[in-house]
Design a protein around this motif. Structure first.
Motif, mmCIF file in Angstrom:
data_model
loop_
_atom_site.group_PDB
_atom_site.id
_atom_site.type_symbol
_atom_site.label_atom_id
_atom_site.label_comp_id
_atom_site.label_asym_id
_atom_site.label_seq_id
_atom_site.Cartn_x
_atom_site.Cartn_y
_atom_site.Cartn_z
ATOM 1 N N SER A 33 -1.501 -9.178 9.443
ATOM 2 C CA SER A 33 -2.188 -10.309 8.827
ATOM 3 C C SER A 33 -1.871 -10.392 7.339
ATOM 4 O O SER A 33 -1.362 -9.428 6.745
ATOM 5 N N LYS A 34 -2.212 -11.497 6.734
ATOM 6 C CA LYS A 34 -2.050 -11.685 5.288
ATOM 7 C C LYS A 34 -2.942 -10.695 4.539
ATOM 8 O O LYS A 34 -2.573 -10.181 3.484
ATOM 9 N N GLU A 35 -4.098 -10.385 5.097
ATOM 10 C CA GLU A 35 -5.007 -9.431 4.467
ATOM 11 C C GLU A 35 -4.366 -8.049 4.375
ATOM 12 O O GLU A 35 -4.516 -7.358 3.376
ATOM 13 N N GLU A 36 -3.637 -7.637 5.421
ATOM 14 C CA GLU A 36 -2.936 -6.356 5.372
ATOM 15 C C GLU A 36 -1.870 -6.348 4.300
ATOM 16 O O GLU A 36 -1.677 -5.358 3.595
ATOM 17 N N VAL A 37 -1.165 -7.457 4.145
ATOM 18 C CA VAL A 37 -0.148 -7.576 3.101
ATOM 19 C C VAL A 37 -0.803 -7.413 1.733
ATOM 20 O O VAL A 37 -0.341 -6.657 0.889
ATOM 21 N N ASP A 38 -1.893 -8.130 1.529
ATOM 22 C CA ASP A 38 -2.601 -8.063 0.243
ATOM 23 C C ASP A 38 -3.105 -6.660 -0.059
ATOM 24 O O ASP A 38 -3.027 -6.194 -1.211
ATOM 25 N N ARG A 39 -3.600 -5.948 0.953
ATOM 26 C CA ARG A 39 -4.079 -4.576 0.750
ATOM 27 C C ARG A 39 -2.926 -3.645 0.386
ATOM 28 O O ARG A 39 -3.089 -2.708 -0.385
ATOM 29 N N TYR A 59 -0.092 -4.441 -1.226
ATOM 30 C CA TYR A 59 0.396 -4.690 -2.587
ATOM 31 C C TYR A 59 -0.751 -4.699 -3.563
ATOM 32 O O TYR A 59 -0.693 -4.659 -4.693
#
Length: 130
Positions: A122-128, A130
């Motif tokens: 998910s996008k949330e995993e990407v944000d976490r 970086y």
């Protein structure tokens, strides 16, 4: 892969791509091999022209068999400036510190590139990350 740090682990793919034009033979070698079971004998994929193999290289033990095992590889000092130069007419020259070490035809070479990508759910995993 033990799964010990699974909650922090980021899945990834690794693509081994081949850019040669020759067809594989047993004499050429260079197969992609991997172990995705407990069997001591690896699975083997021949290096097909303009193709690739995809694996999660962080979880799957993988390697390549020796390419052209009957050919002695040149010795090049790791501190020397070494380069492979295309000279035309499907011919290449290997230089080490300005001296020609070996000459090759394009069909003698096995061109390989490795690409690795992280896979997020998910996008949330990407944000976490970086």
């Amino acid at each position: 892969y033990s799964g010990l740090f699974q909650e922090d682990f980021i899945d990834q793919i690794q693509v081994v791509g081949y850019f040669h034009s020759w067809n594989p033979t047993p004499e050429r070698g260079g197969n992609f091999v991997y172990w995705d079971t407990s069997d001591p004998i690896p699975r083997s994929v021949p290096p097909m022209p303009l193709a690739g193999s995809i694996v999660d290289g962080s979880k799957t033990v993988h390697a390549a068999t020796v390419y052209q095992p009957q050919v002695k590889a040149p010795k090049c000092d790791k501190s020397a400036e070494t380069k492979l130069v295309y000279v035309g007419n499907e011919e290449w020259e290997l230089y080490s510190d300005g001296n020609i070490v070996e000459k090759y035809k394009t069909d003698d070479l096995r061109w390989t590139i490795v690409y690795r990508a992280r896979c997020f759910a998910s996008k949330e995993e990407v944000d976490r990350f970086y």
